[in-house]
Design an enzyme around this catalytic site. Structure first.
Site, PDB file in Angstrom:
ATOM      1  N   GLY A  79      61.812  88.831 103.283  1.00 33.16           N
ATOM      2  CA  GLY A  79      62.275  88.334 101.986  1.00 33.16           C
ATOM      3  C   GLY A  79      61.722  89.196 100.870  1.00 33.16           C
ATOM      4  O   GLY A  79      61.137  88.688  99.916  1.00 33.16           O
ATOM      5  N   GLU A 122      62.464  76.134  98.762  1.00 34.14           N
ATOM      6  CA  GLU A 122      62.799  77.525  99.045  1.00 34.14           C
ATOM      7  C   GLU A 122      61.786  78.187  99.978  1.00 34.14           C
ATOM      8  O   GLU A 122      61.543  79.382  99.931  1.00 34.14           O
ATOM      9  CB  GLU A 122      62.896  78.319  97.737  1.00 34.14           C
ATOM     10  CG  GLU A 122      63.693  79.594  97.860  1.00 34.14           C
ATOM     11  CD  GLU A 122      63.770  80.329  96.548  1.00 34.14           C
ATOM     12  OE1 GLU A 122      63.190  81.415  96.469  1.00 34.14           O
ATOM     13  OE2 GLU A 122      64.417  79.823  95.626  1.00 34.14           O
ATOM     14  N   ASP A 128      65.767  91.659 103.238  1.00 29.40           N
ATOM     15  CA  ASP A 128      66.233  90.627 102.315  1.00 29.40           C
ATOM     16  C   ASP A 128      67.746  90.516 102.450  1.00 29.40           C
ATOM     17  O   ASP A 128      68.423  91.515 102.713  1.00 29.40           O
ATOM     18  CB  ASP A 128      65.865  90.965 100.873  1.00 29.40           C
ATOM     19  CG  ASP A 128      65.823  89.717 100.006  1.00 29.40           C
ATOM     20  OD1 ASP A 128      64.714  89.340  99.580  1.00 29.40           O
ATOM     21  OD2 ASP A 128      66.881  89.122  99.754  1.00 29.40           O
ATOM     22  N   GLU A 175      56.005  86.432 100.672  1.00 28.43           N
ATOM     23  CA  GLU A 175      55.744  85.292  99.797  1.00 28.43           C
ATOM     24  C   GLU A 175      56.618  84.159 100.331  1.00 28.43           C
ATOM     25  O   GLU A 175      57.683  83.850  99.808  1.00 28.43           O
ATOM     26  CB  GLU A 175      56.093  85.615  98.344  1.00 28.43           C
ATOM     27  CG  GLU A 175      55.691  84.501  97.436  1.00 28.43           C
ATOM     28  CD  GLU A 175      56.088  84.727  95.988  1.00 28.43           C
ATOM     29  OE1 GLU A 175      55.786  83.830  95.189  1.00 28.43           O
ATOM     30  OE2 GLU A 175      56.688  85.740  95.672  1.00 28.43           O
ATOM     31  N   GLU A 178      66.556  86.790 110.996  1.00 29.03           N
ATOM     32  CA  GLU A 178      67.012  86.171 112.235  1.00 29.03           C
ATOM     33  C   GLU A 178      68.170  86.937 112.870  1.00 29.03           C
ATOM     34  O   GLU A 178      68.430  86.796 114.063  1.00 29.03           O
ATOM     35  CB  GLU A 178      67.467  84.718 111.987  1.00 29.03           C
ATOM     36  CG  GLU A 178      66.380  83.806 111.478  1.00 29.03           C
ATOM     37  CD  GLU A 178      66.210  83.792 109.953  1.00 29.03           C
ATOM     38  OE1 GLU A 178      65.526  82.886 109.463  1.00 29.03           O
ATOM     39  OE2 GLU A 178      66.739  84.691 109.267  1.00 29.03           O
TER      40      GLU A 178
END
Length: 135
Positions: A25, A100, A47, A91, A76
């Site tokens: 991310g 989130e 991301d 994070e 994934e």
């Protein structure tokens, strides 16, 4: 910069020197840049959002395009160009560890890519304190 402090402390930044790092991310790539600046051998940022085009520019402007590879997609669903990584940074906590949260994605990345026995996750824990109040 609430979570990124773990990359700035001398104790923790030394853990990245010469390591292959995965940022789950990665967003604008700030953690990727910090890991590369701390001496990571190579950083892979993953991301699934459109912000990756901005991250590419930021990384290029800072001169780290040779050390950072950005991959668009969900952790994934993508395949990294390496079998294992030494460190996973993310994070993952979201807002107050609830909204989130990317914990599930980070755990999938850990199980799929993190080097057994010697792999490091940064950060590797959080603490939530709750206090009931009544008016």
């Amino acid at each position: 910069m609430r979570i990124f402090v773990f990359l700035l402390t001398p104790c923790d930044s030394g853990k990245l020197k010469g390591k292959v790092v995965l940022d789950v991310g990665c967003g604008t790539g700030i953690i990727c840049l910090m890991a590369a600046a701390a001496g990571a051998e190579h950083v892979y940022g993953v991301d699934n959002s459109g912000i990756l085009s901005v991250a590419r520019e930021i990384i290029k402007l800072n001169g780290y395009e040779h050390k950072i590879t950005l991959i668009k997609g969900k952790i994934e669903e993508i395949e990294l160009p390496v079998e294992q990584v030494d460190v996973i940074v993310s994070e993952w906590m979201g807002y107050a560890c609830l909204y989130e949260s990317m914990l599930q994605s980070v755990l999938i990345a850990r199980d799929k890519y993190l080097r057994p026995e010697t792999g490091i996750m940064m950060p590797d824990r959080c603490q939530m304190l709750v206090c009931a109040a009544e008016d």
